[in-house]
Design an enzyme around this catalytic site. Structure first.
Site, short mmCIF file in Angstrom:
data_model
loop_
_atom_site.label_atom_id
_atom_site.label_comp_id
_atom_site.label_asym_id
_atom_site.label_seq_id
_atom_site.Cartn_x
_atom_site.Cartn_y
_atom_site.Cartn_z
N HIS A 234 0.80 -1.23 0.00
CA HIS A 234 0.00 0.00 0.00
C HIS A 234 0.84 1.29 0.00
CE1 HIS A 234 -3.50 -2.47 1.26
NE2 HIS A 234 -2.66 -3.07 2.08
O1 RIB Z 1 -4.64 -0.44 5.28
C1 RIB Z 1 -3.29 -0.41 4.90
C2 RIB Z 1 -2.53 0.55 5.75
O2 RIB Z 1 -2.58 0.15 7.11
C3 RIB Z 1 -1.03 0.58 5.40
O3 RIB Z 1 -0.52 1.86 5.67
C4 RIB Z 1 -0.44 -0.41 6.36
O4 RIB Z 1 0.93 -0.13 6.66
C5 RIB Z 1 -1.28 -0.18 7.58
O5 RIB Z 1 -0.75 0.93 8.26
#
Ligand code: RIB
Ligand code: CA
Length: 307
Positions: A234
């Protein structure tokens, strides 16, 4: 500045931001999220130690959300927050300042506009905006990994970063700073497939070996928890959206944060069809140029030396 909660994908965001010639990574700030602020700060130090990132201050920030009880994502990132690697002692220290002070001081002291990439709960950013509202005019943009146009990943309605501190997210989206929101619909396309892992492994450097180990742990998690064939990486997507905005096409819409309901607390209510009449306040990512994203990520990883 990169505000993060390392976190396996946060680690990749650090490596991308620090290596990209298109941006200057002025500071890494950490926030409670995936794990406690103590653990995520140690993890940022670990990643920077392996990568030889020694000129970027790492400052620990808020240890709990503005109002709610802290949550952590131990089943996703492990007890350390960055499981999957046998870490040595970090050789990079943390900056003694608080992350919020670092953010305010930089925004106030330097005429150059500041871009913040936030890839954890928005507690630090919201606290800085509440403590020093005048910095709104100094922030060029906030690129946020968070939220979802549709299905969440922590609840059916909410993505983890926003769910962890909905009040902070509501304050950030109301502040008037230009926002790029990189939601799950974009980041679920940034999959570290076997082909991507093979490209990383072929670099044959300490950073590549660290990244490979982190992604393999993350792959097990994403298969077990979400049934994905590959992990969604992500956080570097929010960095990539600043490096090259053409990688993440966006639509300007109103985003409101649900802070009131039990069922959908933390939801990013994205008014895609403009039916609410609310003023658009965020450029929301709707796609990812997957091939060019991974080319950018691999080029960054390749920039780290064979120490
Ligand atoms: O939902 C994904 C996010 O939540 C990303 O930033 C992961 O590192 C967690 O923090
Ligand atoms: Ca994160």
């Amino acid at each position: 500045m990169l505000d993060c909660d390392p976190g396996h994908d946060d680690a990749m965001a650090i490596l991308l931001a620090a290596a990209s010639p298109a941006i200057e990574l002025e500071a890494i700030t950490t926030v409670a999220g995936n794990q406690t602020v103590e653990k995520v700060t140690l993890n940022a130090r670990r990643v920077c130690s392996v990568a030889g990132i020694r000129d970027v201050p790492i400052a620990a920030g808020c240890d709990r959300p503005l109002r709610r009880e802290p949550i952590i994502a131990g089943e996703i990132h492990g007890a350390s927050g960055l499981d999957g690697v046998e870490w040595g002692e970090p050789t990079v220290d943390a900056d003694p300042r608080h992350a919020v002070d670092v953010l305010i001081e930089r925004a106030e002291a330097d005429e150059r506009p500041l871009t913040v990439v936030a890839v954890g709960p928005l507690t630090n950013v919201a606290t800085a905006l509440q403590r020093a509202p005048r910095i709104v005019d100094r922030l060029e943009r906030i690129s946020i990994m968070g939220g979802a146009i549709g299905l969440g990943n922590w609840t059916p309605s909410a993505e983890f970063n926003i769910y962890a501190d909905p009040e902070a997210a509501a304050a950030v989206f109301a502040a008037g700073v230009p926002i790029t929101l990189v939601p799950l619909e974009v980041t679920h396309r940034a999959l570290a497939t076997d082909e991507v892992l093979a490209r990383i492994a072929a670099l044959d450097t300490p950073v590549a070996r660290m990244s490979d180990a982190l992604m393999r742990f993350f792959a097990d998690t994403y298969q077990r928890v979400f049934g994905f064939d590959a992990p969604a990486v992500h956080d570097p997507c929010a960095v990539a959206a600043i490096i090259d905005p053409t990688l993440v096409p966006t639509r300007l819409v109103n985003v409101a944060i649900d802070t009131g309901s039990e069922l959908s607390a933390g939801r990013t209510v994205c008014d895609v069809y403009g039916t609410t009449g609310r003023t658009p306040n965020a450029d929301v990512g709707v796609d990812l140029d997957v091939d060019r994203f991974w080319d950018l990520m691999l080029a960054a990883l390749a920039a780290y030396p064979r120490l």
